[in-house]
Design a protein around this motif. Structure first.
Motif, short mmCIF file in Angstrom:
data_model
loop_
_atom_site.label_atom_id
_atom_site.label_comp_id
_atom_site.label_asym_id
_atom_site.label_seq_id
_atom_site.Cartn_x
_atom_site.Cartn_y
_atom_site.Cartn_z
N ALA A 62 0.82 -3.52 10.87
CA ALA A 62 0.76 -2.19 10.26
C ALA A 62 0.73 -1.11 11.33
O ALA A 62 1.07 0.05 11.07
CB ALA A 62 -0.47 -2.07 9.37
N ASP A 95 -5.65 -0.34 7.53
CA ASP A 95 -4.34 -0.79 7.05
C ASP A 95 -3.93 -2.04 7.82
O ASP A 95 -3.67 -1.99 9.03
CB ASP A 95 -3.30 0.31 7.25
CG ASP A 95 -1.96 -0.06 6.60
OD1 ASP A 95 -1.86 -1.15 6.01
OD2 ASP A 95 -1.02 0.75 6.70
N LYS A 117 -2.27 -4.12 -5.91
CA LYS A 117 -1.44 -3.32 -5.03
C LYS A 117 -2.07 -1.96 -4.75
O LYS A 117 -2.51 -1.27 -5.68
CB LYS A 117 -0.05 -3.11 -5.66
CG LYS A 117 0.94 -2.38 -4.76
CD LYS A 117 2.30 -2.28 -5.42
CE LYS A 117 3.30 -1.59 -4.50
NZ LYS A 117 4.64 -1.48 -5.14
N ARG A 134 3.96 4.63 7.27
CA ARG A 134 5.14 5.17 6.58
C ARG A 134 4.74 6.35 5.69
O ARG A 134 5.46 7.36 5.62
CB ARG A 134 5.81 4.08 5.74
CG ARG A 134 6.44 2.95 6.56
CD ARG A 134 7.03 1.88 5.66
NE ARG A 134 7.40 0.67 6.35
CZ ARG A 134 8.59 0.43 6.91
NH1 ARG A 134 9.54 1.35 6.84
NH2 ARG A 134 8.84 -0.72 7.50
N GLY A 140 -4.48 -5.60 2.80
CA GLY A 140 -3.68 -6.72 3.29
C GLY A 140 -4.54 -7.83 3.84
O GLY A 140 -5.38 -7.61 4.72
N ARG A 179 -2.05 -7.81 -2.16
CA ARG A 179 -1.13 -7.58 -3.28
C ARG A 179 -0.56 -8.87 -3.86
O ARG A 179 -0.11 -8.90 -5.00
CB ARG A 179 0.02 -6.67 -2.83
CG ARG A 179 0.98 -7.29 -1.85
CD ARG A 179 2.06 -6.31 -1.43
NE ARG A 179 2.95 -6.89 -0.44
CZ ARG A 179 3.95 -6.23 0.14
NH1 ARG A 179 4.17 -4.97 -0.19
NH2 ARG A 179 4.71 -6.82 1.04
N CYS A 214 15.37 -11.14 7.84
CA CYS A 214 14.45 -10.04 8.18
C CYS A 214 15.20 -9.03 9.05
O CYS A 214 15.98 -9.42 9.92
CB CYS A 214 13.23 -10.54 8.95
SG CYS A 214 12.19 -11.69 8.07
N PHE A 273 1.96 0.48 5.40
CA PHE A 273 1.73 1.40 4.29
C PHE A 273 1.32 2.80 4.76
O PHE A 273 1.94 3.81 4.37
CB PHE A 273 0.66 0.82 3.37
CG PHE A 273 0.29 1.71 2.20
CD1 PHE A 273 1.14 1.86 1.13
CD2 PHE A 273 -0.92 2.40 2.19
CE1 PHE A 273 0.81 2.69 0.06
CE2 PHE A 273 -1.26 3.22 1.13
CZ PHE A 273 -0.40 3.37 0.06
N SER A 303 -1.45 -4.02 6.29
CA SER A 303 -0.42 -4.34 5.30
C SER A 303 0.83 -4.97 5.91
O SER A 303 1.85 -5.12 5.25
CB SER A 303 -0.03 -3.09 4.52
OG SER A 303 0.50 -2.09 5.39
N THR A 361 4.29 -5.59 7.93
CA THR A 361 5.49 -4.78 8.17
C THR A 361 5.72 -3.73 7.09
O THR A 361 6.58 -2.87 7.25
CB THR A 361 6.72 -5.68 8.31
OG1 THR A 361 6.82 -6.52 7.16
CG2 THR A 361 6.63 -6.54 9.55
N SER A 362 4.98 -3.80 6.00
CA SER A 362 5.03 -2.71 5.02
C SER A 362 4.55 -1.42 5.64
O SER A 362 4.98 -0.33 5.25
CB SER A 362 4.17 -3.05 3.79
OG SER A 362 4.66 -4.19 3.13
#
Length: 416
Positions: A300, A164, A132, A174, A14, A38, A279, A171, A166, A168-169
């Motif tokens: 993240a 990381d 990605k 999660r 990211g 990405r 959002c 990655f 990334s 609010t993804s």
């Protein structure tokens, strides 16, 4: 297509403010860094208002002069408007800090983020866009790299440490199931942009204004940007904001505007220049900031709430703390969770001060004006939090005073 090596000391996922900052800090320290994004920059992103204390990380990144040259609107203060339309006196940051860092910026994130990415390139980080990250590589119980996909081709890239960033993804959080939403901040956002909305002149032109809706059921941000554009967004509880499923985002947004007369006056003659965007689910934190072979920074790791514009500040501050920790970890060949988490307490302590002030903001019965009348000695501490000066001792003392003020208020209400 740009060639990638099979191994780097550090891979950063990211290229937002956290990722680009981390890659730059590490490259400045002489580390071999790959920054993976990405999307293709520049790209749109929300979160335009900076906290003043972001200055010190931006200075270390050597981008202060670049920011001045771009000509973003300068932000000297923040102002609050209650649900009756009464505006507070602006909280001028220079009253607490006379250094040039007291004036910060209202930035267009596409332009700002692209500047940050190019800065990482200038310092020697390798950057790859339109790529990605689809999975992690493991070495026993440690993260040891990533699997990426670009142009429909997959490639394994190994690293001693994966960062990381990334957003609010989230990655890694999660994927490893360490992502925890904040049950107290179940908020949603609708936002858009206007040209020609009312704005002040001089030192107040770039003031961030926070306006409560009727009954304090929600609030709007009002952020002046360059080219006579203003960013306007509403934040409220998700069930309340989206209660009427027959309404589209634009109609919901205007419904909320009609609940905020002070905002309605400001945009009455303005022209909308973008669709209303949505959002949801953006207040959370991972269980920990790092594990064996990986580190989480910026969104993240955690996102609190947009009310005090802390997102970019905490992103870049966490990147700085992480980069210094990673550099030391690589120097000692210790990439364990224990070593990589060594900055967690400092980061979380500062974040908690901001989060507690957010909780207080959402307490409908709390009045900052009344609190400061009783406890005027905490005026400077409140400004400290608003500018991001939270990574020092003594900041948390204000919350004990707030609790005392709350208890006294509740006792008086009980007697009535």
């Amino acid at each position: 297509m740009q060639d990638l090596k099979s191994f780097y000391e550090v891979i950063v996922i990211g290229a937002g403010p956290a990722g680009s900052a981390a890659a730059t800090f590490l490259a400045q320290l002489g580390r071999d860094v790959l920054l993976i994004e990405r999307e293709k920059f520049p790209r749109h992103h929300i979160g335009e208002s900076l906290m003043p204390n972001t200055y010190w990380q931006l200075k270390r990144l050597n981008v202060i002069e670049k920011l001045k040259e771009i000509g973003f609107v300068r932000k000297h203060s923040v102002q609050f408007v209650n649900d009756k339309g009464k505006a507070s006196k602006p909280f001028y940051f220079k009253e607490r800090n006379s250094h040039e860092s007291s004036a910060t910026w209202q930035v267009e994130r596409g332009e700002f983020d692209n500047m940050m990415l190019e800065n990482a390139l200038e310092y020697g980080a390798q950057v790859i866009q339109n790529t990605k990250v689809i999975d992690l590589i493991y070495n026993d119980d440690a993260v040891g790299g990533v699997i990426v996909k670009r142009d429909n081709n997959e490639q394994q890239i190994r690293a001693k440490i994966v960062v990381d960033a990334s957003g609010t993804s989230a990655f890694i959080a999660r994927k490893l199931k360490i992502y925890e939403p904040d049950p107290h901040l179940n908020k949603g956002v609708l936002y858009t942009y206007f040209r020609g909305a009312a704005r002040e002149c001089g030192v107040d032109e770039g003031t961030t204004i926070i306006l409560h809706t009727k009954g304090k059921d929600g609030w709007f941000w009002y952020i002046p940007l360059k080219d006579n554009v203003v960013s306007v967004g509403v934040v409220s509880d998700i069930p309340k904001l989206f209660s009427d499923r027959t309404l589209d985002p634009c109609n919901i947004f205007m419904r909320e505007v009609n609940q905020c007369s002070a905002l309605k006056e400001k945009i009455d003659l303005a022209t909308p220049i973008a669709n209303v965007k949505v959002c949801k689910d953006f207040s959370y934190r991972a269980k920990h900031v790092a594990g064996n072979g990986y580190v989480l920074i910026g969104d993240a790791f955690s996102f609190i709430d947009p009310v005090y514009s802390s997102g970019v500040f905490l992103a870049i501050k966490s990147a700085e703390l992480a980069a210094d920790t990673i550099n030391e970890a690589l120097a000692t060949n210790d990439t364990s969770a224990t070593r990589l988490r060594s900055f967690e307490q400092e980061l979380v302590t500062g974040m908690e001060s901001i989060k507690k002030l957010v909780y207080t903001f959402y307490d409908k019965g709390f009045s900052f004006a009344k609190f400061l009348k009783v406890y005027p000695q905490y005026q400077n501490t409140l400004i400290d939090i608003l500018i991001g000066d939270v990574f020092k001792e003594g900041v948390s003392e204000i919350f004990a005073a707030m609790e005392s003020f709350q208890s006294q208020r509740e006792m008086e209400c009980a007697k009535m």
